[in-house]
Design an enzyme around this catalytic site. Structure first.
Site, mmCIF file in Angstrom:
data_model
loop_
_atom_site.group_PDB
_atom_site.id
_atom_site.type_symbol
_atom_site.label_atom_id
_atom_site.label_comp_id
_atom_site.label_asym_id
_atom_site.label_seq_id
_atom_site.Cartn_x
_atom_site.Cartn_y
_atom_site.Cartn_z
ATOM 1 N N GLY A 77 36.039 48.256 34.678
ATOM 2 C CA GLY A 77 37.175 47.523 33.912
ATOM 3 C C GLY A 77 38.035 46.170 34.341
ATOM 4 N N ARG A 151 48.295 48.403 54.557
ATOM 5 C CA ARG A 151 48.376 47.485 55.118
ATOM 6 C C ARG A 151 49.489 47.233 56.041
ATOM 7 N NH1 ARG A 151 47.381 45.561 48.412
ATOM 8 N NH2 ARG A 151 44.863 44.765 49.271
ATOM 9 N N HIS A 175 51.541 52.958 42.412
ATOM 10 C CA HIS A 175 50.600 52.069 43.623
ATOM 11 C C HIS A 175 50.286 50.586 42.427
ATOM 12 C CE1 HIS A 175 47.140 49.503 45.029
ATOM 13 N NE2 HIS A 175 47.043 49.042 44.028
HETATM 14 P P1 NAD Z 1 35.261 43.065 38.283
HETATM 15 O O1 NAD Z 1 35.265 42.415 36.621
HETATM 16 O O2 NAD Z 1 34.394 42.403 39.412
HETATM 17 O O3 NAD Z 1 33.926 44.947 37.817
HETATM 18 C C1 NAD Z 1 34.469 45.453 36.899
HETATM 19 C C2 NAD Z 1 32.808 45.802 36.849
HETATM 20 O O4 NAD Z 1 33.584 46.861 35.118
HETATM 21 C C3 NAD Z 1 31.718 45.368 35.932
HETATM 22 O O5 NAD Z 1 30.522 45.124 36.033
HETATM 23 C C4 NAD Z 1 32.358 45.661 34.036
HETATM 24 O O6 NAD Z 1 30.536 45.497 34.099
HETATM 25 C C5 NAD Z 1 32.458 47.181 34.483
HETATM 26 N N1 NAD Z 1 32.929 47.357 33.430
HETATM 27 C C6 NAD Z 1 33.635 47.410 32.364
HETATM 28 N N2 NAD Z 1 33.663 47.941 31.516
HETATM 29 C C7 NAD Z 1 32.486 49.329 31.985
HETATM 30 C C8 NAD Z 1 32.485 50.130 31.134
HETATM 31 N N3 NAD Z 1 32.637 51.126 29.404
HETATM 32 N N4 NAD Z 1 32.037 51.564 31.534
HETATM 33 C C9 NAD Z 1 31.001 50.879 32.757
HETATM 34 N N5 NAD Z 1 31.266 49.251 32.961
HETATM 35 C C10 NAD Z 1 32.229 48.579 32.710
HETATM 36 O O7 NAD Z 1 36.076 43.825 38.437
HETATM 37 P P2 NAD Z 1 36.108 44.583 39.769
HETATM 38 O O8 NAD Z 1 37.526 43.105 40.807
HETATM 39 O O9 NAD Z 1 35.298 45.398 40.501
HETATM 40 O O10 NAD Z 1 37.469 44.967 39.544
HETATM 41 C C11 NAD Z 1 38.173 46.802 38.950
HETATM 42 C C12 NAD Z 1 38.460 47.706 38.548
HETATM 43 O O11 NAD Z 1 38.770 47.973 39.940
HETATM 44 C C13 NAD Z 1 39.628 46.849 38.648
HETATM 45 O O12 NAD Z 1 41.041 47.419 37.505
HETATM 46 C C14 NAD Z 1 40.917 46.542 39.415
HETATM 47 O O13 NAD Z 1 42.275 46.422 39.048
HETATM 48 C C15 NAD Z 1 41.157 47.617 40.299
HETATM 49 N N6 NAD Z 1 41.682 47.812 41.632
HETATM 50 C C16 NAD Z 1 41.652 48.704 42.038
HETATM 51 C C17 NAD Z 1 42.262 48.790 43.641
HETATM 52 C C18 NAD Z 1 43.236 49.905 44.163
HETATM 53 O O14 NAD Z 1 43.366 49.834 45.532
HETATM 54 N N7 NAD Z 1 42.759 51.266 43.444
HETATM 55 C C19 NAD Z 1 41.963 48.213 44.177
HETATM 56 C C20 NAD Z 1 41.083 46.115 43.554
HETATM 57 C C21 NAD Z 1 40.917 46.818 42.769
#
Ligand code: NAD
Length: 311
Positions: A77, A151, A175
């Site tokens: 996502g 953190r 979060h």
């Molecule tokens: P990114 O854009 O680098 O990667 C997202 C990936 O998801 C892409 O490779 C894309 O092709 C894939 N994707 C999108 N829709 C899809 C679907 N329907 N099915 C399968 N794959 C799909 O983003 P990122 O930096 O890797 O971040 C991913 C998520 O993690 C974000 O929502 C971000 O906010 C979250 N995140 C959460 C935390 C936490 O503490 N929970 C920390 C960092 C990031």
């Protein structure tokens, strides 16, 4: 143990490396709608595996490949762009989770599988994934404030000159921007934070606490400004969570799971016991009235945003 990761972007690939390095899994499936990206990541990580544990790493763009997975990590996502909040991702990522969860559930054993949710806004995505999967709440586990708590522990350890391992302090609630530090229950070793500060003559004023809390809350924004996204911290959190599940360690981690039912159901982070059966028990630390109000505020924000996606 077979683990699948859905969404192999910055976070998914760092998570894959961290999970491989636990040495606890024999197979990792990397799934992404971008099959080229998934294949390239599997190739790269597969080469790294030659230097460490013998883990089978495969790429997939068909959900059949995840069959037999005992844990499925969802990190797909949109991520935050500079200036965006996690809640700004609400509708985009609700669509992503709604696409993924039914497909995952059609290919795993619903009696045993655990879903680990990483996608933001984390707590709302946990609620959505739990509703769509119909799994018990204990087996839909969001990383929640594990990263925020880490953190906090690191920042506190530096100002108190002790190891982060000796800092027992939690960030609870959403979060997101309404998370809060549970100062009342914080201990250093087994010593209450205030007593520790007195005994070591390291006074901690209300201002210092407020500054620390702000630094924890804004850490992700700072990292995103500097490197475009965050991935190492969250990968560490997921590996820690997976370790507690696979080894049945029953560690107390600040994960997010759904508590309550119907209109009262909400997912926010609280200290929870995490082992082989998932996040089985929620613990309520001592909180002063500000902290209790913080928990109510976080819960209301998460619930309101879940209602906004209309699922
Ligand atoms: P990114 O854009 O680098 O990667 C997202 C990936 O998801 C892409 O490779 C894309 O092709 C894939 N994707 C999108 N829709 C899809 C679907 N329907 N099915 C399968 N794959 C799909 O983003 P990122 O930096 O890797 O971040 C991913 C998520 O993690 C974000 O929502 C971000 O906010 C979250 N995140 C959460 C935390 C936490 O503490 N929970 C920390 C960092 C990031």
């Amino acid at each position: 143990m077979k683990v699948s990761i859905i969404g192999i972007g910055s976070v998914g690939s760092a998570v894959a490396t961290a999970v491989k390095n636990t040495g606890l899994v024999h197979e990792i499936v990397l799934f992404d709608i971008d099959g080229v990206r998934a294949r390239a990541s599997a190739e790269d990580l597969g080469h790294a595996a030659a230097f460490s544990y013998d883990v089978k790493i495969t790429a997939a763009s068909n959900y059949r490949a995840i069959r037999g997975s005992e844990i499925v990590i969802i990190s797909a996502g949109a991520n935050q762009k500079p200036g965006e909040t996690r809640m700004d991702l609400l509708h985009k990522n609700a669509a992503v989770i709604s696409d993924i969860v039914p497909r995952v559930m059609a290919n795993v054993d619903s009696k045993t599988v655990k879903l680990v949710i990483v996608t933001n806004p984390l707590d709302v995505m946990v609620m959505l994934a739990q509703k769509l999967s119909r799994l018990p709440a204990s087996r839909v586990i969001g990383t929640g404030t594990m990263l925020d708590s880490a953190r906090l522990r690191v920042i506190l350890s530096r100002s108190l000159a002790v190891s982060p391992q000796s800092v027992n302090a939690y960030v609870l609630g959403e979060h997101g921007d309404s998370s809060f530090v549970a100062w009342t229950s914080a201990t250093i070793g087994a010593i209450a934070l205030n007593d520790f500060c007195k005994q070591t003559k390291t006074p901690m004023t209300q201002n210092t606490r407020a500054t620390i809390e702000r630094r924890v809350q804004t850490a992700a924004y700072e990292i995103i400004r500097g490197r475009g996204a965050t991935w190492d911290g969250i990968a560490g959190a997921v590996a820690d969570l997976i370790r507690s599940i696979i080894n049945d360690e029953n560690r107390i981690l600040t994960v997010s799971t759904v508590d309550g039912i119907g209109k009262k159901a909400v997912a926010v982070s609280m200290p929870r016991i995490v082992g082989k059966a998932g996040a089985t028990k929620t613990l309520v630390p001592q909180m002063d009235k500000n902290e209790s109000a913080g928990l109510r505020r976080s819960s209301a924000i998460v619930r309101k945003n879940f209602d906004l996606i209309g699922k």
